[in-house]
Design an enzyme around this catalytic site. Structure first.
Site, PDB file in Angstrom:
ATOM      1  N   HIS A  16       0.877  -1.277   0.133  1.00  0.00           N
ATOM      2  CA  HIS A  16      -0.052  -0.167   0.146  1.00  0.00           C
ATOM      3  C   HIS A  16       0.792   1.293   0.170  1.00  0.00           C
ATOM      4  O   HIS A  16       2.070   1.413   0.771  1.00  0.00           O
ATOM      5  CB  HIS A  16      -1.182   0.156   1.258  1.00  0.00           C
ATOM      6  CG  HIS A  16      -2.071  -0.772   1.087  1.00  0.00           C
ATOM      7  ND1 HIS A  16      -2.646  -1.487   2.058  1.00  0.00           N
ATOM      8  CD2 HIS A  16      -2.727  -1.327  -0.030  1.00  0.00           C
ATOM      9  CE1 HIS A  16      -3.699  -2.269   1.709  1.00  0.00           C
ATOM     10  NE2 HIS A  16      -3.763  -2.324   0.223  1.00  0.00           N
ATOM     11  N   ASP A  44       0.843   4.157   1.416  1.00  0.00           N
ATOM     12  CA  ASP A  44       1.259   4.634   2.904  1.00  0.00           C
ATOM     13  C   ASP A  44       2.166   3.902   3.597  1.00  0.00           C
ATOM     14  O   ASP A  44       2.541   4.123   4.891  1.00  0.00           O
ATOM     15  CB  ASP A  44      -0.297   4.990   3.500  1.00  0.00           C
ATOM     16  CG  ASP A  44      -0.772   3.752   3.910  1.00  0.00           C
ATOM     17  OD1 ASP A  44      -1.168   2.779   3.143  1.00  0.00           O
ATOM     18  OD2 ASP A  44      -1.130   3.685   5.268  1.00  0.00           O
ATOM     19  N   HIS A  45       2.524   2.818   2.730  1.00  0.00           N
ATOM     20  CA  HIS A  45       3.971   1.989   3.147  1.00  0.00           C
ATOM     21  C   HIS A  45       5.045   2.047   2.227  1.00  0.00           C
ATOM     22  O   HIS A  45       6.003   1.597   2.927  1.00  0.00           O
ATOM     23  CB  HIS A  45       3.294   0.667   3.734  1.00  0.00           C
ATOM     24  CG  HIS A  45       2.197   0.638   4.686  1.00  0.00           C
ATOM     25  ND1 HIS A  45       2.371   0.331   5.921  1.00  0.00           N
ATOM     26  CD2 HIS A  45       0.974   0.817   4.553  1.00  0.00           C
ATOM     27  CE1 HIS A  45       1.090   0.419   6.557  1.00  0.00           C
ATOM     28  NE2 HIS A  45       0.261   0.930   5.779  1.00  0.00           N
ATOM     29  N   ASP A  75      -0.055  -3.351   8.824  1.00  0.00           N
ATOM     30  CA  ASP A  75      -1.509  -3.147   8.933  1.00  0.00           C
ATOM     31  C   ASP A  75      -2.167  -4.511   9.239  1.00  0.00           C
ATOM     32  O   ASP A  75      -3.350  -4.738   8.800  1.00  0.00           O
ATOM     33  CB  ASP A  75      -2.051  -2.689   7.654  1.00  0.00           C
ATOM     34  CG  ASP A  75      -1.933  -1.194   7.260  1.00  0.00           C
ATOM     35  OD1 ASP A  75      -1.025  -0.667   7.977  1.00  0.00           O
ATOM     36  OD2 ASP A  75      -2.107  -0.714   6.309  1.00  0.00           O
ATOM     37  N   HIS A 103      -0.312   2.307  12.229  1.00  0.00           N
ATOM     38  CA  HIS A 103      -1.239   3.289  12.426  1.00  0.00           C
ATOM     39  C   HIS A 103      -1.626   3.613  14.065  1.00  0.00           C
ATOM     40  O   HIS A 103      -1.694   2.708  14.548  1.00  0.00           O
ATOM     41  CB  HIS A 103      -2.625   2.961  11.447  1.00  0.00           C
ATOM     42  CG  HIS A 103      -2.588   3.110  10.088  1.00  0.00           C
ATOM     43  ND1 HIS A 103      -2.506   3.951   9.418  1.00  0.00           N
ATOM     44  CD2 HIS A 103      -2.054   1.995   9.171  1.00  0.00           C
ATOM     45  CE1 HIS A 103      -2.198   3.813   8.085  1.00  0.00           C
ATOM     46  NE2 HIS A 103      -2.111   2.416   7.961  1.00  0.00           N
TER      47      HIS A 103
HETATM   48 FE    FE Z   1      -1.666   1.264   6.041  1.00  0.00          FE
HETATM   49 ZN    ZN Z   2      -2.185  -1.276   4.311  1.00  0.00          ZN
END
Ligand code: FE
Ligand code: ZN
Length: 256
Positions: free
Chosen positions: A59, A61-62, A134, A172
């Site tokens: 993803h 955001d990673h 996540d 997160h």
């Molecule tokens: Fe994430």
């Molecule tokens: Zn993710």
């Protein structure tokens, strides 16, 4: 050998990027760089040399800063071989059961599919540190986007088997919202009630709730307790298979 020196960098609205530094060699790895600037600033502030990226999953955001950091600092990027096509700039492909040696610190690689099919976690036993992206959150777990409920339950069960004093470096800060949900399904759990109050005070003081201790997650995280008869009964599924209980709890959270 001294344990890794771990620094937590809050970025975007609720992501955590981590630096893990080996004092002997000066090598520093970045876990899941969503963005570059705060990561570079945090390393420079400490005089640390960025050398590696460990990605947990694809993803944005990673992995968002993978290519920028690699171009600027020549980092080595480690990720899931199974998902190599979706890990920008991947250099080293790892999979379940592999160990990856970072400056003499051994990371045990665990395949933890569910949130994505290629999600992996890195466990550094010598530093009591679990980087789980996540998959497992403080009092929660990731949404099951690509895998199955059965896979996600098995992934969480594998993480649950690690020692209680393992620190859970998840990606997160979702804990306070997770606590509200957890109380809605497991409000008779005194350890959870107490933890939720502690989380509220931490957040009121502007402090992070991450990392948490895995032992605390085992006692209070409903997504690790799908095989607990009390939780099964609480969601109306007494004596049901843990996968069915997990799927029910995950579904309730998605709609919470
Ligand atoms: Fe994430
Ligand atoms: Zn993710």
């Amino acid at each position: 050998m001294a344990p890794l020196d771990i620094v937590q960098i809050p970025v975007l609205s609720d992501n955590y990027v981590y630096l893990a530094h080996d004092t002997a060699s000066g090598a520093t790895l970045v876990v899941d760089p969503a963005v570059a600037a705060p990561v570079v600033a945090a390393a420079e502030a400490r005089g640390w040399r960025l050398t590696h990226i460990l990605n947990t999953h694809h993803h944005g955001d990673h992995t968002g800063a993978n290519l920028e950091l690699k171009a600027a600092h020549g980092l080595t990027i480690v990720g899931a071989g199974h998902d190599a096509a979706r890990i920008p700039g991947i250099d080293v492909r790892v999979g379940d059961g592999d160990s990856y040696d970072f400056a003499g610190h051994r990371a045990q690689v665990m395949a933890v599919p569910g949130h994505t099919t290629g999600h992996i976690a890195y466990y550094f036993a010598d530093s009591d540190a679990l980087f789980c992206g996540d998959t497992l959150f403080a009092l929660g777990c990731g949404r099951v986007f690509e895998g199955t409920m059965d896979q996600m339950w098995r992934s969480l069960s594998a993480l649950r088997a690690l020692p209680d004093d393992t620190r859970v470096y998840c990606a997160h800060e979702y804990t306070q919202a997770n606590a509200r949900f957890a109380l809605s399904v497991d409000g008779d759990n005194p350890a959870l009630v107490q933890r939720a109050a502690e989380i509220d005070s931490l957040r009121a003081a502007g402090r992070p709730t991450v990392p948490s201790a895995l032992g605390e997650e085992k006692r209070t995280n409903p997504f690790l307790r799908a095989d607990d008869p009390a939780l099964a009964a609480a969601v109306g599924l007494a004596a049901a298979d843990p996968v069915a209980v997990f799927a029910e709890v995950r579904g309730l959270k998605d709609r919470f």
